[in-house]
Motif scaffolding. Structure first.
Motif, PDB file in Angstrom:
ATOM      1  N   HIS A  94      21.142  13.048   9.726  1.00 30.33           N
ATOM      2  CA  HIS A  94      20.929  14.487   9.925  1.00 30.33           C
ATOM      3  C   HIS A  94      21.311  15.266   8.668  1.00 30.33           C
ATOM      4  O   HIS A  94      20.625  16.232   8.293  1.00 30.33           O
ATOM      5  N   TYR A  95      22.385  14.859   8.004  1.00 32.84           N
ATOM      6  CA  TYR A  95      22.794  15.512   6.750  1.00 32.84           C
ATOM      7  C   TYR A  95      21.676  15.418   5.713  1.00 32.84           C
ATOM      8  O   TYR A  95      21.339  16.409   5.052  1.00 32.84           O
ATOM      9  N   MET A  96      21.097  14.225   5.574  1.00 28.80           N
ATOM     10  CA  MET A  96      20.041  14.050   4.568  1.00 28.80           C
ATOM     11  C   MET A  96      18.785  14.844   4.910  1.00 28.80           C
ATOM     12  O   MET A  96      17.965  15.105   4.032  1.00 28.80           O
ATOM     13  N   HIS A  97      18.650  15.252   6.180  1.00 27.83           N
ATOM     14  CA  HIS A  97      17.498  16.053   6.591  1.00 27.83           C
ATOM     15  C   HIS A  97      17.896  17.501   6.875  1.00 27.83           C
ATOM     16  O   HIS A  97      17.208  18.213   7.600  1.00 27.83           O
ATOM     17  N   TYR A  98      19.044  17.912   6.301  1.00 23.87           N
ATOM     18  CA  TYR A  98      19.489  19.311   6.270  1.00 23.87           C
ATOM     19  C   TYR A  98      19.852  19.874   7.650  1.00 23.87           C
ATOM     20  O   TYR A  98      19.958  21.090   7.805  1.00 23.87           O
ATOM     21  N   ASP A  99      20.069  19.008   8.610  1.00 23.57           N
ATOM     22  CA  ASP A  99      20.513  19.457   9.929  1.00 23.57           C
ATOM     23  C   ASP A  99      22.035  19.300   9.975  1.00 23.57           C
ATOM     24  O   ASP A  99      22.575  18.353  10.566  1.00 23.57           O
ATOM     25  N   TYR A 100      22.737  20.263   9.363  1.00 21.09           N
ATOM     26  CA  TYR A 100      24.175  20.122   9.166  1.00 21.09           C
ATOM     27  C   TYR A 100      24.965  20.281  10.458  1.00 21.09           C
ATOM     28  O   TYR A 100      26.034  19.675  10.610  1.00 21.09           O
ATOM     29  N   GLN A 102       0.835  -1.194   0.000  1.00 17.68           N
ATOM     30  CA  GLN A 102       0.000   0.000   0.000  1.00 17.68           C
ATOM     31  C   GLN A 102       0.871   1.245   0.000  1.00 17.68           C
ATOM     32  O   GLN A 102       1.990   1.241   0.492  1.00 17.68           O
ATOM     33  N   GLU A 103       0.343   2.300  -0.584  1.00 14.12           N
ATOM     34  CA  GLU A 103       1.050   3.578  -0.579  1.00 14.12           C
ATOM     35  C   GLU A 103       1.122   4.122   0.841  1.00 14.12           C
ATOM     36  O   GLU A 103       0.194   3.981   1.630  1.00 14.12           O
ATOM     37  N   ILE A 104       2.245   4.742   1.156  1.00 15.54           N
ATOM     38  CA  ILE A 104       2.413   5.374   2.455  1.00 15.54           C
ATOM     39  C   ILE A 104       2.255   6.874   2.275  1.00 15.54           C
ATOM     40  O   ILE A 104       2.877   7.480   1.403  1.00 15.54           O
ATOM     41  N   SER A 105       1.403   7.480   3.070  1.00 19.16           N
ATOM     42  CA  SER A 105       1.112   8.905   2.919  1.00 19.16           C
ATOM     43  C   SER A 105       2.314   9.753   3.311  1.00 19.16           C
ATOM     44  O   SER A 105       3.242   9.297   3.973  1.00 19.16           O
ATOM     45  N   ASN A 106       2.280  11.018   2.889  1.00 20.90           N
ATOM     46  CA  ASN A 106       3.361  11.945   3.231  1.00 20.90           C
ATOM     47  C   ASN A 106       3.479  12.123   4.747  1.00 20.90           C
ATOM     48  O   ASN A 106       4.582  12.231   5.281  1.00 20.90           O
ATOM     49  N   ASN A 107       2.331  12.174   5.418  1.00 20.13           N
ATOM     50  CA  ASN A 107       2.366  12.317   6.880  1.00 20.13           C
ATOM     51  C   ASN A 107       3.029  11.117   7.541  1.00 20.13           C
ATOM     52  O   ASN A 107       3.813  11.259   8.483  1.00 20.13           O
ATOM     53  N   GLU A 108       2.700   9.909   7.032  1.00 16.43           N
ATOM     54  CA  GLU A 108       3.330   8.705   7.576  1.00 16.43           C
ATOM     55  C   GLU A 108       4.830   8.721   7.301  1.00 16.43           C
ATOM     56  O   GLU A 108       5.634   8.334   8.164  1.00 16.43           O
ATOM     57  N   THR A 109       5.210   9.163   6.104  1.00 14.38           N
ATOM     58  CA  THR A 109       6.629   9.235   5.753  1.00 14.38           C
ATOM     59  C   THR A 109       7.376  10.169   6.689  1.00 14.38           C
ATOM     60  O   THR A 109       8.468   9.854   7.173  1.00 14.38           O
ATOM     61  N   LYS A 110       6.801  11.345   6.976  1.00 16.56           N
ATOM     62  CA  LYS A 110       7.447  12.300   7.880  1.00 16.56           C
ATOM     63  C   LYS A 110       7.600  11.717   9.284  1.00 16.56           C
ATOM     64  O   LYS A 110       8.632  11.889   9.941  1.00 16.56           O
ATOM     65  N   LYS A 111       6.570  11.015   9.742  1.00 16.08           N
ATOM     66  CA  LYS A 111       6.653  10.385  11.065  1.00 16.08           C
ATOM     67  C   LYS A 111       7.745   9.322  11.084  1.00 16.08           C
ATOM     68  O   LYS A 111       8.480   9.197  12.071  1.00 16.08           O
ATOM     69  N   ILE A 112       7.841   8.556  10.003  1.00 14.43           N
ATOM     70  CA  ILE A 112       8.876   7.530   9.897  1.00 14.43           C
ATOM     71  C   ILE A 112      10.261   8.166   9.973  1.00 14.43           C
ATOM     72  O   ILE A 112      11.146   7.693  10.697  1.00 14.43           O
ATOM     73  N   GLU A 113      10.458   9.246   9.228  1.00 15.96           N
ATOM     74  CA  GLU A 113      11.765   9.899   9.182  1.00 15.96           C
ATOM     75  C   GLU A 113      12.142  10.487  10.543  1.00 15.96           C
ATOM     76  O   GLU A 113      13.297  10.372  10.978  1.00 15.96           O
ATOM     77  N   VAL A 114      11.188  11.116  11.196  1.00 19.47           N
ATOM     78  CA  VAL A 114      11.448  11.674  12.527  1.00 19.47           C
ATOM     79  C   VAL A 114      11.813  10.558  13.503  1.00 19.47           C
ATOM     80  O   VAL A 114      12.755  10.685  14.305  1.00 19.47           O
ATOM     81  N   ASN A 115      11.107   9.444  13.408  1.00 18.74           N
ATOM     82  CA  ASN A 115      11.367   8.317  14.307  1.00 18.74           C
ATOM     83  C   ASN A 115      12.724   7.682  14.017  1.00 18.74           C
ATOM     84  O   ASN A 115      13.432   7.257  14.937  1.00 18.74           O
ATOM     85  N   GLU A 116      13.084   7.615  12.739  1.00 18.87           N
ATOM     86  CA  GLU A 116      14.404   7.102  12.368  1.00 18.87           C
ATOM     87  C   GLU A 116      15.504   7.865  13.091  1.00 18.87           C
ATOM     88  O   GLU A 116      16.392   7.273  13.721  1.00 18.87           O
ATOM     89  N   ILE A 117      15.454   9.184  12.961  1.00 18.24           N
ATOM     90  CA  ILE A 117      16.488  10.027  13.555  1.00 18.24           C
ATOM     91  C   ILE A 117      16.494   9.873  15.074  1.00 18.24           C
ATOM     92  O   ILE A 117      17.555   9.746  15.690  1.00 18.24           O
ATOM     93  N   ARG A 118      15.321   9.869  15.670  1.00 19.72           N
ATOM     94  CA  ARG A 118      15.227   9.789  17.133  1.00 19.72           C
ATOM     95  C   ARG A 118      15.827   8.482  17.647  1.00 19.72           C
ATOM     96  O   ARG A 118      16.617   8.480  18.610  1.00 19.72           O
TER      97      ARG A 118
END
Length: 593
Positions: A402-408, A361-377
């Protein structure tokens, strides 16, 4: 494996046609650039080689290539041949390998008759000569077993090798074969051969169940395959044959819809040896969260739970799996491959393997953002504890996320910590670190001046040397930074330098710009940066002269065109630019009179 490099095509001809010359300038015909998978995070720098089949790649299921049926059918051959050679005390020749992999039932009968003195070969037979020197009783037993095994191969060996080949209709499993296998199994007193007969029987029941249209929705605990295996599973050593047998038992549970038990058994096979890993992993399917929780309950100890989370994380919810394994044992090497896959998936913006209860199933943009935030955390929290098997790996991975999410700023902090933890004299890790630092520095540049250019000479030459294989660092993935620099120069209005790093079509519509580039290429005393920059430019000065002469020809300034064409070391076009053809075929034009 070839390095994954994102780079522009090194060279393409300057093609023009009459219809290409328009008011706005010249349009380059048939421009094409093949895109490579972008990656500059090398799992080989941090993860044990045994996990290499599961390093992330966008082009195939397996890092070492897709497992076609030829590989599946032969993957155990080396180990099986070695086991039989040891059993028969065979130290020379390849007779046993040939018999196992290439012989027919008829030839096996002939060899048996020869050993028993019943027949003679008309011509010398090298295999017969070789095996006649071995223990006669063991060799006859081997041939009797092998004849039964060849009959089982008829329904158990795949015979299609390409994704485009249609699998043939399954061979019907003969009920009479069961009697022959059981008789041999019950009569055998040789533990080595008896275990292999148990494997053949188990495989027989698996395929008989698959082809006899007797599937049930629930597992019948009195099924022959389960009764047989459970009765004798403790009678033999837990070796390759044992786990291959167990794999068919797991397959039986899969056919009957008991995914919890099937997945648990596949995890046991996975943990046995690398040769079992790929087939076990891709047979493993957690259908729903409820199945998964039942599977976890079957685990008998911490290590079995770690293996289960490890396999799950390679297909679904890697962050969840990483978190669970870290809680069980932060030093487990099974964490390492999950982290590398998480990073490489993020490079490719691939979220296809995340949600257990949402397969396909397609993953929504909101789900993707939550996934990315959780990855970093999660990765940050593990990295900061510095209690993993390779703390430098987690710190450099956290920095790259962090680099890939522009937090240099955070990326720089994690990189600095990682540098202090690196093992000494590891060429690949040092190169990985250098690559990431180069890109981190570049993306933070606001302006390029002479001082900046001087500092860029060494890293730009290093990257170009990697690309051109003037230096080679085994297993390093790397990328080109040319687009970053080109973007900055365009912002500064320096289109000539920008085009050296990112060659564009529109640049060549303005002859003034082309001439500036020619002057730069002909400059006698180039600076170190100019020499480095021109390594990134894909064309020669002769090609630019050719381009200028072509434009002058369209303007019918033939004398001037001929004069400039001499600098291009040619005085003719490969085709007549004044002939227009309906057929769009440059090669045809070049071949025409």
């Amino acid at each position: 494996m070839r390095n994954l490099i994102q780079k522009p095509s090194t060279k393409f001809l300057l093609f023009f046609s009459v219809c290409s010359f328009v008011v706005a300038g010249v349009v380059w015909a048939c421009g094409y650039e093949e895109e490579d998978s972008f990656s500059m995070f090398s799992p080989q720098a941090f993860v044990a080689e045994k996990y290499s089949p599961f390093f992330y790649t966008t082009t195939s299921w397996f890092y070492t290539g897709n497992e076609d049926s030829d590989y599946i059918n032969s993957k155990f051959n080396t180990q099986i041949t070695g086991e039989w050679n040891n059993y028969l005390n065979n130290r020379t020749g390849n007779a046993i390998e040939t018999l196992l992999t290439k012989s027919t039932s008829g030839y096996i009968d002939s060899l048996t008759g020869y050993l028993q003195g019943k027949i003679k070969f008309k011509k010398p037979d090298p295999i017969a000569t070789q095996i006649s020197q071995l223990n006669k009783v063991k060799t006859v037993n081997f041939l009797a077993y092998l004849k039964l095994a060849k009959q089982c191969e008829k329904f158990s060996i795949a015979d299609y090798t390409s994704w485009s080949d249609e699998p043939k209709k399954p061979v019907k499993v003969s009920p009479s074969l069961e009697k022959s296998l059981l008789t041999s199994f019950n009569n055998s007193t040789d533990l080595f051969i008896k275990q292999r007969l148990l494997f053949q029987l188990t495989r027989y029941y698996f395929f008989y169940d698959d082809t006899a249209a007797i599937k049930r929705k629930t597992v019948n605990t009195s099924a022959r395959i389960l009764t047989l295996f459970n009765k004798y599973k403790s009678a033999f050593p837990q070796n390759l044959t044992y786990y291959r047998t167990l794999g068919y038992v797991a397959g039986f549970y899969t056919h009957r819809g008991n995914y919890a038990m099937a997945n648990y058994l596949y995890s046991k096979c996975y943990d046995f040896a690398p040769v079992m890993e790929t087939s076990s992993k891709f047979s493993f399917h957690a259908q729903q969260e409820s199945d998964w929780q039942q599977t976890l309950k079957l685990a008998k100890n911490k290590e079995e739970k770690i293996t289960l989370w490890h396999i799950l994380g390679m297909e679904y919810e890697p962050v969840r799996a990483i978190k669970e394994i870290a809680a069980l044992n932060p030093k487990s090497d099974k964490l390492d491959v999950l982290l590398s896959r998480l990073i490489n998936c993020r490079e490719a913006n691939d979220n296809s393997s995340y949600i257990l209860n949402k397969p396909n199933q397609e993953i929504s943009n909101n789900e993707t953002k939550k996934i990315e935030v959780n990855e970093i955390r999660v990765v940050d929290s593990i990295a900061r504890k510095n209690n993993t098997n390779k703390p430098y790996y987690w710190n450099i991975a956290a920095g790259y996320l962090h680099y890939m999410h522009y937090d240099y700023a955070q990326a720089a902090k994690f990189y600095a910590i990682a540098k202090k933890q690196f093992p000494a004299n590891d060429k690949l890790i040092a190169a990985q670190y250098k690559l990431l630092i180069i890109f981190l520095d570049l993306v933070q540049l606001k302006h390029i001046d002479a001082n900046t250019e001087a500092k860029l000479v060494e890293p730009l030459n290093w990257l170009k040397d990697l690309e051109q294989e003037k230096i080679h660092i085994e297993k390093l993935r790397f990328a080109s930074c040319a687009n970053i620099i080109a973007h900055l120069y365009r912002k500064q209005g320096d289109v000539v330098k920008a085009n050296c790093f990112n060659d564009t079509i529109t640049f060549y519509a303005n002859n003034t710009r082309v001439q500036k580039l020619i002057d730069l290429m002909n400059k006698p005393n180039k600076s170190a940066f100019e020499q480095t920059m021109l390594r990134y430019y894909p064309h020669t000065v002769k090609e630019l002269y050719y381009h200028q002469a072509t434009l002058l020809t369209y303007k019918e300034d033939i004398d001037k065109a001929l004069e400039i064409m001499q600098k291009a070391d040619t005085s003719q076009f490969p085709a007549n630019p004044f002939n227009a053809h309906i057929k769009d075929c440059h090669d045809c034009d070049a071949a025409a009179p």
